[in-house]
Design a protein around this motif. Structure first.
Motif, PDB file in Angstrom:
ATOM      1  N   GLU A   1      42.053  41.266  48.981  1.00  0.00           N
ATOM      2  CA  GLU A   1      41.056  42.269  48.600  1.00  0.00           C
ATOM      3  C   GLU A   1      39.658  41.651  48.544  1.00  0.00           C
ATOM      4  OE1 GLU A   1      42.670  43.635  44.915  1.00  0.00           O
ATOM      5  OE2 GLU A   1      43.968  45.114  45.871  1.00  0.00           O
ATOM      6  N   VAL A   2      39.556  40.437  47.973  1.00  0.00           N
ATOM      7  CA  VAL A   2      38.263  39.749  47.890  1.00  0.00           C
ATOM      8  C   VAL A   2      37.794  39.375  49.297  1.00  0.00           C
ATOM      9  CG1 VAL A   2      37.073  37.690  47.018  1.00  0.00           C
ATOM     10  CG2 VAL A   2      38.675  38.913  45.543  1.00  0.00           C
TER      11      VAL A   2
ATOM     12  N   ASN B   1      38.590  37.791  38.963  1.00  0.00           N
ATOM     13  CA  ASN B   1      37.914  38.801  38.146  1.00  0.00           C
ATOM     14  C   ASN B   1      36.479  38.952  38.669  1.00  0.00           C
ATOM     15  OD1 ASN B   1      36.424  36.649  37.120  1.00  0.00           O
ATOM     16  ND2 ASN B   1      37.716  36.444  35.298  1.00  0.00           N
ATOM     17  N   ASN B   2      35.645  39.732  37.991  1.00  0.00           N
ATOM     18  CA  ASN B   2      34.278  40.008  38.469  1.00  0.00           C
ATOM     19  C   ASN B   2      33.428  38.739  38.556  1.00  0.00           C
ATOM     20  OD1 ASN B   2      34.764  42.709  38.782  1.00  0.00           O
ATOM     21  ND2 ASN B   2      34.097  43.239  36.691  1.00  0.00           N
ATOM     22  N   GLU B   3      33.531  37.832  37.592  1.00  0.00           N
ATOM     23  CA  GLU B   3      32.765  36.583  37.630  1.00  0.00           C
ATOM     24  C   GLU B   3      33.157  35.748  38.845  1.00  0.00           C
ATOM     25  OE1 GLU B   3      33.363  34.426  34.004  1.00  0.00           O
ATOM     26  OE2 GLU B   3      32.666  36.075  32.749  1.00  0.00           O
ATOM     27  N   ASP B   4      34.463  35.689  39.130  1.00  0.00           N
ATOM     28  CA  ASP B   4      34.945  34.924  40.282  1.00  0.00           C
ATOM     29  C   ASP B   4      34.402  35.523  41.580  1.00  0.00           C
ATOM     30  OD1 ASP B   4      36.417  33.421  38.470  1.00  0.00           O
ATOM     31  OD2 ASP B   4      38.251  34.594  38.748  1.00  0.00           O
ATOM     32  N   ILE B   5      34.393  36.823  41.662  1.00  0.00           N
ATOM     33  CA  ILE B   5      33.910  37.499  42.888  1.00  0.00           C
ATOM     34  C   ILE B   5      32.424  37.221  43.084  1.00  0.00           C
ATOM     35  CG2 ILE B   5      33.553  39.741  43.976  1.00  0.00           C
ATOM     36  CD1 ILE B   5      36.142  40.651  42.526  1.00  0.00           C
TER      37      ILE B   5
ATOM     38  N   MET C   1      36.318  23.315  47.022  1.00  0.00           N
ATOM     39  CA  MET C   1      35.297  23.225  45.973  1.00  0.00           C
ATOM     40  C   MET C   1      35.915  23.046  44.592  1.00  0.00           C
ATOM     41  SD  MET C   1      32.547  25.942  47.403  1.00  0.00           S
ATOM     42  CE  MET C   1      31.276  25.326  46.348  1.00  0.00           C
ATOM     43  N   GLU C   2      37.243  23.019  44.560  1.00  0.00           N
ATOM     44  CA  GLU C   2      37.985  22.833  43.313  1.00  0.00           C
ATOM     45  C   GLU C   2      37.544  23.832  42.247  1.00  0.00           C
ATOM     46  OE1 GLU C   2      37.629  18.729  42.223  1.00  0.00           O
ATOM     47  OE2 GLU C   2      38.676  18.045  44.013  1.00  0.00           O
ATOM     48  N   LEU C   3      37.515  25.085  42.650  1.00  0.00           N
ATOM     49  CA  LEU C   3      37.130  26.153  41.723  1.00  0.00           C
ATOM     50  C   LEU C   3      38.313  26.468  40.802  1.00  0.00           C
ATOM     51  CD1 LEU C   3      35.336  28.523  44.273  1.00  0.00           C
ATOM     52  CD2 LEU C   3      34.275  26.901  42.697  1.00  0.00           C
ATOM     53  N   PRO C   4      38.058  26.563  39.518  1.00  0.00           N
ATOM     54  CA  PRO C   4      39.144  26.829  38.572  1.00  0.00           C
ATOM     55  C   PRO C   4      39.487  28.314  38.517  1.00  0.00           C
ATOM     56  CG  PRO C   4      37.113  26.495  37.383  1.00  0.00           C
ATOM     57  CD  PRO C   4      36.793  26.280  38.831  1.00  0.00           C
ATOM     58  N   MET C   5      40.198  28.809  39.500  1.00  0.00           N
ATOM     59  CA  MET C   5      40.578  30.220  39.546  1.00  0.00           C
ATOM     60  C   MET C   5      41.931  30.409  38.879  1.00  0.00           C
ATOM     61  SD  MET C   5      38.131  31.669  41.045  1.00  0.00           S
ATOM     62  CE  MET C   5      36.670  31.049  41.832  1.00  0.00           C
TER      63      MET C   5
END
Length: 173
Positions: free
Chosen positions: A5-6, A39-43, A24-28
């Motif tokens: 979806e994203v 969530n919205n912040e991640d998007i 980028m080693e994003l903590p999702m």
């Protein structure tokens, strides 16, 4: 939102989103099946990354605008899994005890068997030693030269001879 979806929202593929998160080693957050949950912040963070890439900045040079430190969420069913694990641990412990007792009994049997074999060998060696001594005595007896009969020496230094009668001397018996 999930990954696909994203990806549709940003106009990229789902594998591109996954690559960005990993590189980028994003903590999702991930759900209980290991899929990303945005969530919205991640998007918004992913939109910012996408814009920077569109402006010609390399992925290695992009630093995330928002540093997120979240605890990974997931649901764990503890009741069923714990009893299953406890059951397995109990079975493994029982098997280890059984295996150890079996190994001990096998080792004990082997030790007793070896002891019997050693006793038999010791008896055989003893018999062989006795037979060897007997044969050595026989060899010594065979090597001794026969001794000649010694003349009788009388105390008087005189030998007493028996007188022969006339008939005996004639015939010489």
């Amino acid at each position: 939102m999930n990954t696909s979806e994203v990806a549709k929202l940003l106009g990229v593929s789902a594998s591109t989103i996954q690559r960005w998160v990993k590189l980028m080693e994003l903590p999702m957050e991930k759900n209980d099946r290991g899929h990303y949950h945005f969530n919205n912040e991640d998007i918004e963070l992913l939109k910012t990354i996408h814009e920077q890439l569109q402006n010609g900045i390399l992925l290695q040079d992009i630093t995330p605008v928002i540093e997120k430190k979240r605890v990974r969420k997931g649901s764990v069913k503890t009741g069923e899994k714990e009893t299953a694990i406890e059951s397995l641990v109990t079975k493994v412990s029982e098997l280890e005890i059984s295996l150890n007792s079996k190994a001990d009994s096998v080792a004990s049997y082997q030790i007793l068997q070896h002891r019997r074999e050693i006793d038999d060998l010791q008896n055989h060696v003893t018999q062989l030693a006795l037979e060897l001594e007997r044969l050595q005595i026989q060899i010594k007896e065979m090597n001794i030269p026969p001794q000649l009969d010694k003349p009788f020496i009388l105390n008087d230094s005189k030998v007493k001879r028996k007188k022969k009668n006339i008939v005996g001397s004639l015939f010489g018996f």
